[in-house]
Design an enzyme around this catalytic site. Structure first.
Site, PDB file in Angstrom:
ATOM      1  N   THR A  48       0.863  -1.183   0.000  1.00  0.00           N
ATOM      2  CA  THR A  48       0.000   0.000   0.000  1.00  0.00           C
ATOM      3  C   THR A  48       0.899   1.232   0.000  1.00  0.00           C
ATOM      4  O   THR A  48       2.085   1.126  -0.292  1.00  0.00           O
ATOM      5  CB  THR A  48      -0.949  -0.027   1.209  1.00  0.00           C
ATOM      6  OG1 THR A  48      -0.174  -0.163   2.396  1.00  0.00           O
ATOM      7  CG2 THR A  48      -1.945  -1.172   1.107  1.00  0.00           C
ATOM      8  N   VAL A  50       0.831   4.435   2.401  1.00  0.00           N
ATOM      9  CA  VAL A  50       1.302   5.067   3.632  1.00  0.00           C
ATOM     10  C   VAL A  50       2.188   4.095   4.419  1.00  0.00           C
ATOM     11  O   VAL A  50       3.198   4.491   5.005  1.00  0.00           O
ATOM     12  CB  VAL A  50       0.110   5.549   4.505  1.00  0.00           C
ATOM     13  CG1 VAL A  50       0.596   6.119   5.836  1.00  0.00           C
ATOM     14  CG2 VAL A  50      -0.720   6.578   3.747  1.00  0.00           C
ATOM     15  N   CYS A  51       1.838   2.820   4.385  1.00  0.00           N
ATOM     16  CA  CYS A  51       2.550   1.807   5.183  1.00  0.00           C
ATOM     17  C   CYS A  51       4.057   1.785   4.952  1.00  0.00           C
ATOM     18  O   CYS A  51       4.818   1.755   5.923  1.00  0.00           O
ATOM     19  CB  CYS A  51       1.957   0.424   4.938  1.00  0.00           C
ATOM     20  SG  CYS A  51       0.216   0.295   5.408  1.00  0.00           S
ATOM     21  N   PRO A  52       4.532   1.805   3.699  1.00  0.00           N
ATOM     22  CA  PRO A  52       5.994   1.744   3.549  1.00  0.00           C
ATOM     23  C   PRO A  52       6.712   2.965   4.107  1.00  0.00           C
ATOM     24  O   PRO A  52       7.863   2.852   4.540  1.00  0.00           O
ATOM     25  CB  PRO A  52       6.203   1.607   2.036  1.00  0.00           C
ATOM     26  CG  PRO A  52       4.939   2.044   1.406  1.00  0.00           C
ATOM     27  CD  PRO A  52       3.860   1.778   2.410  1.00  0.00           C
ATOM     28  N   ILE A  55       7.018   2.013   7.850  1.00  0.00           N
ATOM     29  CA  ILE A  55       7.869   0.848   8.094  1.00  0.00           C
ATOM     30  C   ILE A  55       9.333   1.186   7.833  1.00  0.00           C
ATOM     31  O   ILE A  55      10.206   0.848   8.636  1.00  0.00           O
ATOM     32  CB  ILE A  55       7.391  -0.348   7.245  1.00  0.00           C
ATOM     33  CG1 ILE A  55       5.994  -0.782   7.714  1.00  0.00           C
ATOM     34  CG2 ILE A  55       8.377  -1.507   7.329  1.00  0.00           C
ATOM     35  CD1 ILE A  55       5.282  -1.744   6.774  1.00  0.00           C
TER      36      ILE A  55
END
Length: 182
Positions: A48, A50-52, A55
């Site tokens: 997706t 925003v997730c990277p 992370i």
């Protein structure tokens, strides 16, 4: 009615993981972190947008967390195989690249449910971040809408405040004095 988690023993878990180098699989249990602080964070889905950003930001700050005797574990409802594929996908192609911590697979969604972050109707987790102390007590939680990423700096600040062992006023920063109650 939502149940309070802060101040209680963190819900136990055992999940399969993809290692941060994207080469192996393993397992992670809450008991693996006994004696250390743990930042446990949930994110909705692999591959997706925003997730990277979250992370990789946490991975870049991993050395700062290590200095504070703190481990990091990321969790989503994706499989270990999807985690491995995402880690092995180049950053320019919406991948993660090498990480300094594992990603855990909550395929059954039971851990997200136990931590109160599962969106049942969508089958994914909200962005939940939990700080668990070395004895397994859940000391901090923040849960926000999936459209908004979290702050590594704020997570580090709160972790250091919790580790200071005292009362920390609003906007406390490392180096500030704790409150003295007379």
């Amino acid at each position: 009615m939502a149940e309070r988690l802060v101040g209680k023993q963190a819900p136990d878990f055992t999940m399969e993981t993809a290692t941060g180098d994207g080469k192996e699989f393993g397992k992670a249990s809450l008991s693996d972190y006994k004696g250390k602080w743990l930042v446990l964070f949930f994110y909705p889905l692999d591959f997706t947008f925003v997730c990277p950003t979250e992370i990789t930001a946490l991975s870049h700050a991993a050395a700062q967390f290590k200095e504070l005797d703190t481990e990091i574990l990321g969790v989503s409802i994706d499989s270990i195989h999807t985690h491995k594929a995402w880690i092995n996908t180049p950053i320019n192609d919406n991948g993660l690249g090498k990480l300094e911590f594992p990603l855990a697979a909550d395929i059954t969604k039971s851990v997200a449910r136990d931590y109160g972050v599962l969106i049942e109707e969508e089958g994914i987790a909200l962005r939940g971040l939990f700080i668990i102390d070395p004895e397994g007590e859940l000391k901090y939680e923040v849960v926000n809408h999936n459209d908004v990423g979290r702050s590594v700096e704020e997570t580090l600040r709160v972790l250091q405040a919790l580790q200071s062992g005292g009362l920390c006023p609003m906007n406390w920063k490392p180096g500030d004095k704790n409150l003295v109650v007379k």
